[in-house]
Scaffold this active site. Structure first.
Site, PDB file in Angstrom:
ATOM      1  N   HIS A 370       3.468   0.753  -1.630  1.00 54.14           N
ATOM      2  CA  HIS A 370       2.381   1.348  -0.855  1.00 54.14           C
ATOM      3  C   HIS A 370       1.238   0.411  -0.561  1.00 54.14           C
ATOM      4  O   HIS A 370       0.281   0.805   0.109  1.00 54.14           O
ATOM      5  CB  HIS A 370       1.803   2.565  -1.580  1.00 54.14           C
ATOM      6  CG  HIS A 370       2.652   3.791  -1.473  1.00 54.14           C
ATOM      7  ND1 HIS A 370       2.541   4.671  -0.442  1.00 54.14           N
ATOM      8  CD2 HIS A 370       3.640   4.254  -2.264  1.00 54.14           C
ATOM      9  CE1 HIS A 370       3.416   5.651  -0.604  1.00 54.14           C
ATOM     10  NE2 HIS A 370       4.104   5.419  -1.700  1.00 54.14           N
ATOM     11  N   LYS A 561     -11.534   9.450   4.745  1.00 55.07           N
ATOM     12  CA  LYS A 561     -10.544   8.772   3.923  1.00 55.07           C
ATOM     13  C   LYS A 561     -11.272   8.228   2.705  1.00 55.07           C
ATOM     14  O   LYS A 561     -12.505   8.239   2.676  1.00 55.07           O
ATOM     15  CB  LYS A 561      -9.870   7.634   4.699  1.00 55.07           C
ATOM     16  CG  LYS A 561     -10.881   6.746   5.473  1.00 55.07           C
ATOM     17  CD  LYS A 561     -10.188   5.678   6.312  1.00 55.07           C
ATOM     18  CE  LYS A 561      -9.585   6.175   7.604  1.00 55.07           C
ATOM     19  NZ  LYS A 561      -8.148   6.061   7.684  1.00 55.07           N
ATOM     20  N   ARG A 562     -10.528   7.731   1.693  1.00 50.67           N
ATOM     21  CA  ARG A 562     -11.200   7.095   0.556  1.00 50.67           C
ATOM     22  C   ARG A 562     -12.189   6.049   1.070  1.00 50.67           C
ATOM     23  O   ARG A 562     -11.933   5.383   2.068  1.00 50.67           O
ATOM     24  CB  ARG A 562     -10.157   6.380  -0.348  1.00 50.67           C
ATOM     25  CG  ARG A 562      -9.203   7.284  -1.099  1.00 50.67           C
ATOM     26  CD  ARG A 562      -9.884   8.256  -2.023  1.00 50.67           C
ATOM     27  NE  ARG A 562     -10.757   7.617  -2.981  1.00 50.67           N
ATOM     28  CZ  ARG A 562     -10.572   7.591  -4.299  1.00 50.67           C
ATOM     29  NH1 ARG A 562      -9.530   8.159  -4.842  1.00 50.67           N
ATOM     30  NH2 ARG A 562     -11.442   7.017  -5.086  1.00 50.67           N
ATOM     31  N   LYS A 567     -11.112  -0.300   4.438  1.00 46.35           N
ATOM     32  CA  LYS A 567     -11.056   0.754   5.454  1.00 46.35           C
ATOM     33  C   LYS A 567     -12.265   0.680   6.401  1.00 46.35           C
ATOM     34  O   LYS A 567     -12.298   1.300   7.446  1.00 46.35           O
ATOM     35  CB  LYS A 567     -10.972   2.124   4.790  1.00 46.35           C
ATOM     36  CG  LYS A 567      -9.616   2.371   4.071  1.00 46.35           C
ATOM     37  CD  LYS A 567      -9.597   3.715   3.382  1.00 46.35           C
ATOM     38  CE  LYS A 567      -8.331   4.008   2.610  1.00 46.35           C
ATOM     39  NZ  LYS A 567      -7.226   4.554   3.442  1.00 46.35           N
ATOM     40  N   THR A 669      -1.986   7.994   6.930  1.00 41.07           N
ATOM     41  CA  THR A 669      -1.394   9.245   7.397  1.00 41.07           C
ATOM     42  C   THR A 669      -2.487  10.077   8.061  1.00 41.07           C
ATOM     43  O   THR A 669      -2.192  10.936   8.878  1.00 41.07           O
ATOM     44  CB  THR A 669      -0.749  10.053   6.256  1.00 41.07           C
ATOM     45  OG1 THR A 669      -1.686  10.156   5.172  1.00 41.07           O
ATOM     46  CG2 THR A 669       0.533   9.395   5.782  1.00 41.07           C
ATOM     47  N   LYS A 673      -2.450  12.720  11.461  1.00 41.60           N
ATOM     48  CA  LYS A 673      -2.963  14.086  11.514  1.00 41.60           C
ATOM     49  C   LYS A 673      -3.871  14.270  12.730  1.00 41.60           C
ATOM     50  O   LYS A 673      -3.788  15.268  13.440  1.00 41.60           O
ATOM     51  CB  LYS A 673      -3.775  14.401  10.245  1.00 41.60           C
ATOM     52  CG  LYS A 673      -2.983  14.347   8.960  1.00 41.60           C
ATOM     53  CD  LYS A 673      -3.933  14.386   7.738  1.00 41.60           C
ATOM     54  CE  LYS A 673      -3.207  13.958   6.482  1.00 41.60           C
ATOM     55  NZ  LYS A 673      -4.133  13.663   5.361  1.00 41.60           N
TER      56      LYS A 673
HETATM   57  C1  PLP Z   1      -4.344  12.530   4.686  1.00 44.24           C
HETATM   58  C2  PLP Z   1      -5.268  12.425   3.561  1.00 44.24           C
HETATM   59  C3  PLP Z   1      -5.582  11.168   3.037  1.00 44.24           C
HETATM   60  C4  PLP Z   1      -5.055   9.874   3.616  1.00 44.24           C
HETATM   61  O1  PLP Z   1      -5.906   9.460   4.665  1.00 44.24           O
HETATM   62  P1  PLP Z   1      -5.867   7.983   5.255  1.00 44.24           P
HETATM   63  O2  PLP Z   1      -6.779   8.069   6.433  1.00 44.24           O
HETATM   64  O3  PLP Z   1      -4.458   7.724   5.676  1.00 44.24           O
HETATM   65  O4  PLP Z   1      -6.351   7.062   4.211  1.00 44.24           O
HETATM   66  C5  PLP Z   1      -6.462  11.108   1.980  1.00 44.24           C
HETATM   67  N1  PLP Z   1      -7.008  12.222   1.455  1.00 44.24           N
HETATM   68  C6  PLP Z   1      -6.745  13.440   1.956  1.00 44.24           C
HETATM   69  C7  PLP Z   1      -7.401  14.626   1.343  1.00 44.24           C
HETATM   70  C8  PLP Z   1      -5.860  13.592   3.016  1.00 44.24           C
HETATM   71  O5  PLP Z   1      -5.600  14.809   3.491  1.00 44.24           O
END
Ligand code: PLP
Length: 822
Positions: A370, A561-562, A567, A669, A673
């Protein structure tokens, strides 16, 4: 061998599905399972009673799936993951059962609101971010595409911390999702196993040696007990099991200690065991570096493997057929110790010889990588590993000797190559490399996007890839369209069903039928109206939670995101500052109103990430209160990002920020979305953004910045951030404003070091991408102003991102890696 399950002994009782009957079931559950009278029941009681009724409907299907897998002798897939970021389950379960309308009506007749009830369920946050959410999406997709599967993990008492803001700073509070019980799970006292740590190893073979059968006498032992949660697939085709382990002390020791009067000692043992399943490590991209973490990894791997072998022996009598009937997927290296544990079980307990055991192990395991971030590649100090897991240490050496000999003899590897593939890192402190162990022990090693897989071959696993050229493969991540479209965006789903029929609900690829409506102005207007409603919903949430008013006709620009330097939330906020300054100096221009939303948690020990949160909040306070901005720009940091918050924010986005330094985001991911829900992406050519661009088309995504190769080239040949800053007036001014305390007048030096880091090294190439990013944002503004240009693009995002369904990903895993499922 035990008796096969008696199918005719199971109740064939048909279930009632009318709202009236469901209503009666809910009242019955409330009365007899919760012990409450409907007239005095609290909302939480209704939530549980409803969950129990839904669960009852799942159970028949669950037993049927288990029985069918048993009778058919199908291969089972085991997904080992230290994280499952599940979120709430009620809407998922009821919608996949096809009972959403009935349950809603049933509650209506009792005078209870389904949405209110559903929102009371705690958000199960047994994960940090993308990796854990992937595991949750995969569980749902495995049930949907009919792969017999078990997820294995830890039932943390405290999931990821709850984030609160105090004067703009992140404060971490303990998360207590189990405080009021968990209506979805079943405790399985009968499925419990001993897991040992420490102690000594004794050779049993005639000539001794670590490849021979040995006997490990652990010094400490704990009991792992299973808790099962059913996972329902779409249309309830199949129900699989998520089995989470909890840790308890071994009773006899406790009893002995108690009987001997050592009450404190008994308590200590008990605490020590229970600590194992107490907390999820709030670390994403940084090794916890702690003994407890290694203990957790071994604890859940060892319990899971015992469970898997027990189930196999019960059904097939012996282990020879194990590789034909079992596939184990390692979600990152956290369960990589399972490779050594499988060897131990096969050799020491089941008397296989070393080579045979190794052959079987490699056929059974596969591993998903990952991240390529060097600080996130797990390794453990040899002395710690040896002390906790002495037998596994021997096996690691034996496996290492076997592979290194092969590389040296058959493939003429030189010393540098041998050093790079070894299981033991020899420079500096000796450490066991878990990535290499997972690689050695697996027949398949996959990356999570095309770019990431390519980089894996070229960088961290280069020498291993040359040695085993057929092992690395790509499986681009996906998201479940049930949660991330059908449940989170019901108005869009209604519009889609009216427009292209229901086919897309079974096969997300059919969303492409929407393409022909992209230029239809009537459809555009309806698509826009749905987006607007979703924006109003988010605006209301922000108003309620933060007391901040935002205008739903402004562009909603979202980065959730985190919080991590790679990022680049910092790039986003610095650009916002530059834009703010433009708005102030050019009040005559036609600025496009924007609201910039941020949400995300920072690892508690990650200083810069926490400082970036504070900076976003400091900048928000200044901009949101500056009358000269006239509401043209607003900033909102929404606290406590989790799955439930994402379900509200994702459908409300006009613009999706996916701006990581190229080469650093393995897949992402979140990007999928947003695109699926009709947002335009502004992003770098990183992770799955590359493939999103290929699917939606170059005109329907806004790409900027350095490529991964250009980033690598700069890293190698020197990056001069100071020169870049000095040549970009907007960037220089924005950074100057931050470091001089414009946004932090109470502590002008607060962000000095953060900005200095950009001048000195700028590890994440923010300065190199700044001008391109700012220009890309102005292109986005132009598009947004022109509705006839904007809506066809956002519609085409929804139309062409069905490929990113995790059903597609799981079908690829099933046919190419696991050789399982239909
Ligand atoms: C989808 C999701 C992530 C991953 O987000 P990235 O933008 O791909 O880092 C992290 N936390 C939550 C709660 C999510 O739903």
């Amino acid at each position: 061998m035990t008796k096969p399950i008696q199918t005719d002994a199971l109740p064939p009782e048909p279930r009632n599905f009318t709202p009236e009957d469901l209503g009666a079931e809910i009242v019955r559950r409330l009365t007899y399972s919760i012990g409450k009278d409907p007239s005095s029941a609290k909302p939480n009681d209704w939530m549980k009673a409803t969950a129990y009724v839904i669960r009852d409907h799942i159970i028949d299907k669950w037993m049927e799936s288990t029985r069918q897998t048993y009778e058919s002798g199908e291969k089972r897939v085991y997904y080992l993951s230290l994280e499952f970021l599940i979120g709430r389950l009620m809407r998922d379960a009821v919608s996949n059962l096809g009972l959403l309308d009935e349950i809603r009506e049933a509650l209506d007749t009792i005078g209870v609101d389904f949405d209110a009830v559903a929102s009371l369920e705690p958000d199960a946050a047994l994960g940090n971010g993308g990796l854990g959410r992937l595991a949750a999406c995969f569980m749902e997709s495995m049930a949907t595409v009919d792969v017999p599967a078990y997820g294995y993990g830890i039932r943390y008492v405290h999931g990821l911390f709850r984030q609160q803001m105090s004067d703009g700073w992140q404060v971490e509070l303990p998360e207590t999702w189990l405080a009021h019980g968990n209506p979805w799970e079943f405790e399985r006292q009968e499925s419990s196993y001993e897991v040992g740590f420490g102690g000594t190893v004794e050779a049993l073979g005639e000539n001794g040696g670590e490849t021979q059968r040995c006997s490990w006498k652990p010094q400490e032992r704990v009991i792992a007990t299973a808790f099962d949660t059913p996972v329902v697939g779409w249309k309830a085709k199949r129900v699989n099991t998520l089995r989470l382990w909890t840790a308890e002390p071994i009773d006899p020791i406790l009893l002995d200690a108690f009987n001997a009067g050592d009450h404190m000692g008994a308590l200590r043992e008990s605490n020590k065991a229970e600590t194992l399943a107490r907390v999820l490590y709030p670390a994403d991209g940084t090794p916890a570096g702690q003994e407890l973490r290694l203990r957790q990894e071994y604890f859940f791997s060892a319990a899971s493997l015992q469970d898997i072998l027990r189930r196999h022996i019960q059904q097939y009598g012996d282990l020879r057929s194990l590789p034909d009937k079992v596939a184990i997927q390692l979600n990152d290296t956290h369960p990589a110790i399972a490779v050594a544990e499988m060897m131990r079980l096969l050799i020491d307990i089941h008397a296989f010889d070393f080579d045979e055991a190794w052959e079987m192990t490699q056929q059974i395991f596969s591993y998903t990588n990952h991240t390529l971030l060097p600080e996130a590649l797990e390794s453990w100090p040899v002395p710690l590993f040896e002390r906790l897991l002495p037998r596994h240490m021997q096996l690691v050496y034996a496996i290492n000797a076997k592979i290194l000999r092969y590389a040296w003899k058959e493939k003429s590897y030189n010393d540098d190559q041998i050093r790079s593939i070894s299981l033991i890192q020899e420079d500096g402190e000796r450490r066991v490399r878990m990535g290499n162990l997972a690689f050695f022990g697996s027949h398949s090693i996959n990356g999570v996007s095309a770019l990431h897989t390519d980089l894996m071959k070229r960088t961290v696993f280069h020498d291993l890839h040359t040695l085993f050229p057929d092992r690395i493969n790509n499986k681009t991540n996906g998201i479940t369209p049930r949660r991330w479209l059908m449940q989170c965006n019901p108005d869009l789903v209604s519009l889609l069903r009216e427009t292209i029929g229901d086919g897309f609900m079974d096969d997300a690829g059919k969303l492409s039928e929407l393409d022909k409506y992209a230029d239809d102005s009537e459809f555009q207007a309806r698509f826009a109206a749905v987006k607007r409603e979703n924006k109003v919903r988010l605006a209301n949430l922000v108003s309620r939670r933060m007391g901040l008013r935002v205008d739903p006709s402004a562009m909603f620009d979202i980065q959730i995101k985190r919080i991590h330097e790679y990022k680049r939330q910092l790039l986003n906020i610095v650009e916002a500052i530059a834009h703010y300054s433009q708005i102030r100096t050019h009040p005559e221009r036609d600025w496009v109103p924007r609201v910039k939303f941020f949400a995300g948690k920072a690892a508690p020990s990650y200083h810069n990430a926490k400082l970036i949160i504070k900076l976003i909040n400091d900048v928000a306070r200044v901009i949101n209160n500056d009358p000269a901005v006239r509401g043209l720009l607003k900033i909102a940091f929404v606290p406590n990002y989790n799955v439930s918050l994402a379900e509200v924010m994702v459908p409300a986005a006009d613009l999706s920020e996916q701006i990581s330094t190229a080469g650093m985001e393995a897949s992402g991911t979140g990007n999928m979305k947003f695109a699926l829900n009709g947002a335009l992406t502004i992003g770098t050519l990183d992770g799955a953004n590359v493939e999103i661009k290929e699917h939606v088309g170059d005109d329907n995504i806004v790409i900027f910045g350095l490529t991964a190769d250009e980033v690598a080239e700069r890293r190698a040949n020197g990056h001069d951030p100071r020169a870049i800053i000095e040549s970009s007036r907007d960037l220089a001014q924005a950074l100057e404003a931050i470091s001089s305390g414009v946004f932090s007048q109470d502590d002008p030096d607060r962000f000095k070091d953060l900005v200095q880091g950009l001048y000195d090294h700028d590890w994440f190439m923010l300065t190199a991408d700044f001008d391109a990013y700012a220009a890309a944002q102005r292109r986005v503004d132009e598009l947004y102003m022109d509705e006839a240009a904007w809506y066809p693009k956002t519609i085409r995002n929804t139309a062409h991102t069905g490929w990113f369904s995790s059903d597609r990903t799981i079908r690829q895993y099933a046919s190419e890696i696991w050789k399982a499922g239909s």
